[in-house]
Scaffold this active site. Structure first.
Site, PDB file in Angstrom:
ATOM      1  N   ARG A 108     -15.572   2.007  -0.874  1.00  0.00           N
ATOM      2  CA  ARG A 108     -15.308   0.684  -0.301  1.00  0.00           C
ATOM      3  C   ARG A 108     -15.341   0.782   1.218  1.00  0.00           C
ATOM      4  O   ARG A 108     -14.773   1.719   1.795  1.00  0.00           O
ATOM      5  CB  ARG A 108     -13.938   0.175  -0.751  1.00  0.00           C
ATOM      6  N   ARG A 143       2.426  -9.406  -0.645  1.00  0.00           N
ATOM      7  CA  ARG A 143       2.614  -8.302  -1.604  1.00  0.00           C
ATOM      8  C   ARG A 143       3.513  -7.195  -1.062  1.00  0.00           C
ATOM      9  O   ARG A 143       3.995  -6.353  -1.823  1.00  0.00           O
ATOM     10  CB  ARG A 143       1.250  -7.724  -2.031  1.00  0.00           C
ATOM     11  N   HIS A 194       0.819  -1.219   0.000  1.00  0.00           N
ATOM     12  CA  HIS A 194       0.000   0.000   0.000  1.00  0.00           C
ATOM     13  C   HIS A 194       0.849   1.264   0.000  1.00  0.00           C
ATOM     14  O   HIS A 194       0.418   2.305  -0.477  1.00  0.00           O
ATOM     15  CB  HIS A 194      -1.018  -0.041   1.144  1.00  0.00           C
ATOM     16  N   CYS A 205      -9.922  -3.061 -10.172  1.00  0.00           N
ATOM     17  CA  CYS A 205      -9.457  -1.860  -9.466  1.00  0.00           C
ATOM     18  C   CYS A 205      -8.087  -2.078  -8.836  1.00  0.00           C
ATOM     19  O   CYS A 205      -7.582  -1.204  -8.135  1.00  0.00           O
ATOM     20  CB  CYS A 205     -10.471  -1.395  -8.429  1.00  0.00           C
ATOM     21  N   ARG A 251     -10.675   4.160  -1.159  1.00  0.00           N
ATOM     22  CA  ARG A 251     -10.151   3.345  -0.048  1.00  0.00           C
ATOM     23  C   ARG A 251     -10.392   4.087   1.266  1.00  0.00           C
ATOM     24  O   ARG A 251      -9.523   4.807   1.749  1.00  0.00           O
ATOM     25  CB  ARG A 251      -8.651   3.102  -0.229  1.00  0.00           C
ATOM     26  N   ASN A 301      -4.617  -6.985  -6.766  1.00  0.00           N
ATOM     27  CA  ASN A 301      -3.434  -6.951  -5.890  1.00  0.00           C
ATOM     28  C   ASN A 301      -3.502  -8.093  -4.878  1.00  0.00           C
ATOM     29  O   ASN A 301      -2.533  -8.814  -4.660  1.00  0.00           O
ATOM     30  CB  ASN A 301      -3.369  -5.626  -5.116  1.00  0.00           C
TER      31      ASN A 301
HETATM   32  C1  PEP Z   1      -6.703  -5.026  -4.495  1.00  0.00           C
HETATM   33  O1  PEP Z   1      -6.474  -5.866  -3.630  1.00  0.00           O
HETATM   34  O2  PEP Z   1      -6.430  -5.200  -5.707  1.00  0.00           O
HETATM   35  C2  PEP Z   1      -7.309  -3.724  -4.137  1.00  0.00           C
HETATM   36  C3  PEP Z   1      -7.675  -2.877  -5.055  1.00  0.00           C
HETATM   37  O3  PEP Z   1      -7.409  -3.437  -2.823  1.00  0.00           O
HETATM   38  P1  PEP Z   1      -6.175  -2.969  -1.920  1.00  0.00           P
HETATM   39  O4  PEP Z   1      -5.011  -2.736  -2.828  1.00  0.00           O
HETATM   40  O5  PEP Z   1      -6.588  -1.757  -1.188  1.00  0.00           O
HETATM   41  O6  PEP Z   1      -5.977  -4.151  -1.019  1.00  0.00           O
HETATM   42 MG    MG Z   2      -7.356  -5.640  -1.702  1.00  0.00          MG
END
Ligand code: PEP
Ligand code: MG
Length: 587
Positions: A356, A488, A212, A525, A319, A477
């Site tokens: 969200r 990640r 993030h 997204c 977010r 993601n």
């Molecule tokens: C994702 O997981 O692709 C997403 C858009 O949510 P975040 O990156 O906030 O976990």
């Molecule tokens: Mg996510």
């Protein structure tokens, strides 16, 4: 001497500037430039704060004098002596003065900058006793910062608070040189402190491509490299640094030839940017006439002007957790959340906003919670799991979202669902929130409710999801993270984080296809949506709705305008059935 450090490229472009080393624990210190005529005041603020701390230590020493060796052991006396010595150290005083007078840093920033310089010297000392004095230096810096805060609070009480002057890409007239931020680690909420801030780019030692922190970096639209390992130890305060956000390379102390080359690259990137700007008012339609929806991901309501400027047709992902993170005490109440959501809805002027529900946990800690104690936070109480474990907090958020829908089109998006039980509980709570608003006579609106597909289990039970939801949004993601069991945020396994892994592509393709079959909306997204290398493939798989950081919209639009989906369809099926899809995209 010139040397380079290799990390992960997370936000494109080239930034050239002086390094500002910031410890993660100090990012909440205000960073702003002062004007030349404020220099005297800032130097005085530091001196007054330091004098206050010295006085406090003298007082303590006086009290200790009257105590016996039992209550006041020798170590305590020695410690106070060391603190006094450090406080009166010339290098600290002169260094802080230098940052204020020569660089026009505000007092707190100057203090933490000099701390980094001296701390580095302590780190390099042979003698262990001396090396450990770094902790004392940190303590006295902390005390001086606190004393400055108290003095500012007292002044603010008398004369109104002093707003930090945060400068963006436009430089202060007084500030001489561009700056880049260098840190071991920055949390996503730390980075928000620097949104519209003074930095032209940043480097961190840790972090993965879709951590993030990297996502917020992209949203700030400044070049960034993460996962630079011990980069923050190799770079010194004030070093000249080039951040190559395309190659994931940081060049320290560049030679004039390298510098000239990168300045050329920088100008080239600006020209490209200018060319893309011309596409802003064009509709995103493919060569064969397929309309494509390009939406924005935002972290805060203040991001909507950038989304509108980039020509986003809506917000595909807000977010909301960023409203909750980095708070010292209470979480935002219903009114505060409602005002924030309303601001976003009004900012988009009639274009839909997909809000969200909170997704805290893993690499987005709330700060107030028990994070850090779980062994596997990414698999723990995250997102909807946390919301369902805190129903009164969740209901507060649901009411605030429903209320914001009275001001424009709002979609509600639920993250990280995997179980039917969670879907039912969520739906029941949305109904309860609505019923509470009706009972209280509070205006609210109708919302479409969608689910994020980001756990493989969800992608494998699409029919159930589609029975309950109006639309789906692929959170690639997390879908990649959970399908491939790759953290990640961990740079150590970043090389295995592969959006083109056949298993990932299969889940993405099936989700798009099933939604299309059932006539339900589907978008992506995750970061894949803003990656121009993926646009043609996603179009070929049938995707017509993408949500990404505003800064990426025009580049993706360019790909859309050049694409012919009638040809891409069969090509995408070949990619899908290939053992190594990555090879097909490379060719
Ligand atoms: C994702 O997981 O692709 C997403 C858009 O949510 P975040 O990156 O906030 O976990
Ligand atoms: Mg996510």
């Amino acid at each position: 001497m010139t040397f380079s450090i290799h990390g992960l490229a997370v936000a494109p472009g080239v930034a050239i500037g002086r390094a500002v080393l910031v410890a993660s624990s100090r990012v909440d210190v205000a960073h702003y430039f002062i004007s030349q005529d404020q220099v005297g005041d800032e130097v005085r603020r530091v001196r007054l704060a330091r004098d206050a701390v010295v006085e406090e230590i003298h007082r303590l020493q006086g009290t200790i004098e009257q105590m016996g060796p039992r209550e006041a052991p020798h170590e305590l006396r020695a410690l106070l002596d060391v603190h006094l010595m450090l406080l009166q150290d010339e290098e600290l005083e002169l260094g802080v003065k230098y940052w204020i007078t020569e660089r026009l840093y505000n007092a707190e920033w100057a203090m933490t900058s000099q701390l980094e310089v001296i701390a580095r010297q302590f780190d390099e000392m042979e003698d262990e006793y001396l090396r450990e004095r770094k902790a004392d230096l940190e303590q006295i810096t902390e005390k001086i910062l606190r004393a400055m805060q108290q003095q500012s609070d007292a002044l603010a009480g008398a004369a109104g608070s002093r707003p930090p002057i945060l400068l963006g890409r436009e430089r202060s007239q007084d500030a001489q040189e561009p700056l880049v931020l260098v840190a071991h680690e920055l949390s996503p909420s730390d980075l928000l402190h620097f949104k519209q801030g003074v930095f032209a780019g940043f480097v961190t030692d840790v972090g993965g491509r879709t951590s993030h922190t990297a996502i917020v970096a992209r949203s700030m639209d400044i070049p960034a490299v993460v996962g630079a390992r011990n980069g923050s130890q190799l770079i010194d305060q004030d070093d000249w640094v080039i951040i190559d956000g395309d190659a994931g390379v940081v060049i320290v102390d560049p030679s004039p030839i390298i510098l000239a080359e990168y300045r050329f690259k920088q100008r080239q990137a600006e020209l490209d940017r200018g060319r893309l700007e011309r596409l802003r008012d064009r509709d995103a339609v493919t060569l064969d006439g397929e309309a494509v929806e390009l939406m924005a991901n935002i972290e805060l309501p203040e991001d909507t002007p950038a989304a509108m400027h980039a020509g986003a047709v809506g917000v595909g992902l807000f977010r909301t957790e960023f409203l909750f993170m980095g708070r010292q005490s209470h979480l935002p109440d219903e009114e505060e959340q409602y005002q924030a959501y309303r601001l976003a809805v009004e900012g988009m002027r009639g274009r839909p906003v997909t809000i969200r529900t909170i997704d805290v946990g893993a690499d987005k800690p709330l700060g107030l919670h028990q994070e850090g104690t779980q062994l596997n936070p990414a698999l723990g109480l995250r997102a909807i799991r946390w919301s369902l474990a805190e129903p009164s907090m969740f209901l507060t958020q649901l009411r605030a979202i429903l209320r914001s829908a009275a001001h424009g089109p709002v979609h509600m998006l639920i993250p990280m669902l995997a179980h039917l039980g969670e879907i039912r509980q969520t739906m029941a709570l949305i109904e309860q929130a609505r019923a509470e608003l009706v009972r209280a006579g509070v205006p609210h609106g109708v919302v479409q409710v969608g689910a994020m597909i980001e756990i493989p289990a969800a992608a494998l039970m699409l029919k159930t999801f589609l029975k309950y939801f109006d639309f789906l949004s692929l959170g690639t993601n997390d879908l990649i993270q959970y399908t491939l069991a790759i953290d990640r945020a961990d740079e150590g396994v970043a090389h295995l984080y592969d959006p083109l892994h056949p298993a990932v592509l299969r889940l993405v393709a099936d989700t798009i296809q099933e939604c299309r079959l059932q006539g339900k909306g589907v978008s992506v997204c995750g970061e894949m949506a803003g990656d121009v290398a993926m646009t043609r493939l996603l179009l070929g798989l049938g995707l017509r709705s993408f949500s990404m950081h505003p800064a990426q919209i025009l580049a993706v639009k360019q790909e859309v305008l050049r694409a012919d989906t009638s040809q891409l369809q069969s090509w995408a099926q070949t990619v899908l059935s290939h053992e190594e899809p990555g090879l097909m995209l490379a060719n």
